[in-house]
Design an enzyme around this catalytic site. Structure first.
Site, PDB file in Angstrom:
ATOM      1  CD  GLU A   1      -2.933   2.586  -3.133  1.00 61.16           C
ATOM      2  OE1 GLU A   1      -3.831   3.442  -3.232  1.00 61.16           O
ATOM      3  OE2 GLU A   1      -1.949   2.722  -2.359  1.00 61.16           O
TER       4      GLU A   1
ATOM      5  CD  GLU B   1      -7.072   5.861  -4.204  1.00 61.89           C
ATOM      6  OE1 GLU B   1      -7.878   6.694  -3.748  1.00 61.89           O
ATOM      7  OE2 GLU B   1      -6.458   5.049  -3.497  1.00 61.89           O
TER       8      GLU B   1
ATOM      9  CG  HIS C   1      -1.875   1.103   1.331  1.00 66.27           C
ATOM     10  ND1 HIS C   1      -1.961   1.929   2.427  1.00 66.27           N
ATOM     11  CD2 HIS C   1      -2.836   1.518   0.459  1.00 66.27           C
ATOM     12  CE1 HIS C   1      -2.929   2.806   2.237  1.00 66.27           C
ATOM     13  NE2 HIS C   1      -3.479   2.574   1.053  1.00 66.27           N
TER      14      HIS C   1
ATOM     15  CG  HIS D   1      -3.347   9.412   0.512  1.00 71.03           C
ATOM     16  ND1 HIS D   1      -4.035  10.147   1.462  1.00 71.03           N
ATOM     17  CD2 HIS D   1      -4.152   8.363   0.198  1.00 71.03           C
ATOM     18  CE1 HIS D   1      -5.187   9.559   1.717  1.00 71.03           C
ATOM     19  NE2 HIS D   1      -5.297   8.479   0.966  1.00 71.03           N
TER      20      HIS D   1
ATOM     21  CG  ASP E   1      -2.656   7.109  -3.030  1.00 74.47           C
ATOM     22  OD1 ASP E   1      -3.753   6.563  -3.223  1.00 74.47           O
ATOM     23  OD2 ASP E   1      -1.917   6.867  -2.052  1.00 74.47           O
TER      24      ASP E   1
END
Length: 239
Positions: free
Chosen positions: A35, A109, A7, A50, A37
């Site tokens: 993952e 994301e 993450h 993020h 952002d």
């Protein structure tokens, strides 16, 4: 086998969404996905961060979208976690794609609404095209209209809806958005929903699991549930 997804990179050991966190995740062969952002600088460059504001993970202030890439690159994005990471910068998506290509699946994301970052989907897809990586990534977002827009731009890329609650007609929403993935906060995900989604051909990502017992429980639901965690080492002992 349950896929381990790091993450924001290996954010349990390095500052989230930095090259240090990306490199740590890439160095562990058992981590098959990562993952990150993505937002846009004021001059339209996709960057990794993020929060919409700079204060938590950098020494900057204000909104990400109000700063040029050069201004963002001058910020320290590492010392907030540990002085050993002083000098870590906000990376561009381009840098990360170069590092990750051929090594793991990247879950990108889009931290945005299409209104906040006009053109973000087009810019990300253009970079994926440039690096020939459309088949190595997922594109996901809490903005389900944005994911539907991604699908209209490119029918081949894998897309997913991020969900932080337990809405009704969840699988119907995936179908309506043309999405391939259900990415759901683990407190809301149930074994029944995970199994039904997988049996209907969707990928399922559970986030963000850091407690070893929670990790083990969700892994037991189905071998195809992907586990997104800040601490991959806590999952890998079960793999």
């Amino acid at each position: 086998m349950n896929i381990c997804m790091a993450h924001r990179g290996w954010s349990g050991k390095a500052p989230e969404n930095t090259m240090a966190a990306v490199r740590l995740a890439l160095a562990e062969p058992a981590i098959f996905a990562m993952e990150i952002d993505v937002q846009l600088s004021s001059d339209g460059v996709p960057v990794l961060i993020h929060d919409f504001t700079l204060g938590r993970t950098t020494n900057g202030k204000g909104l990400v979208k109000d700063h040029t890439l050069q201004q963002l690159r001058e910020l320290d994005a590492g010392s907030w976690l540990d002085e050993r990471f002083t000098g870590e910068r906000i990376p561009t998506l381009d840098e990360v794609l170069q590092a990750v290509k051929g090594r793991c699946t990247l879950n990108i994301e889009l931290k945005a609404t299409s209104d906040m970052y006009p053109g973000i989907a087009e810019k990300v897809l253009a970079l994926l095209e440039q690096h020939d990586m459309k088949q190595e990534v997922y594109i996901t977002s809490f903005d389900h209209d944005l994911i539907r827009h991604v699908r209209t731009l490119d029918e081949t890329v894998v897309t997913g809806l991020i969900v932080g609650g337990r809405p009704v007609l969840m699988l119907e929403q995936l179908q309506e958005a043309g999405a391939n993935i259900l990415s759901m906060g683990y407190p809301y995900l149930t074994k029944e929903l995970a199994v039904e989604a997988i049996e209907k051909g969707y990928k399922v990502v559970a986030w963000t699991l850091d407690d070893p017992e929670h990790i083990r429980t969700v892994m037991s639901w189905h071998p195809d549930v992907q586990i997104c965690t800040n601490h991959p080492d806590r999952m890998l002992e079960f793999v």
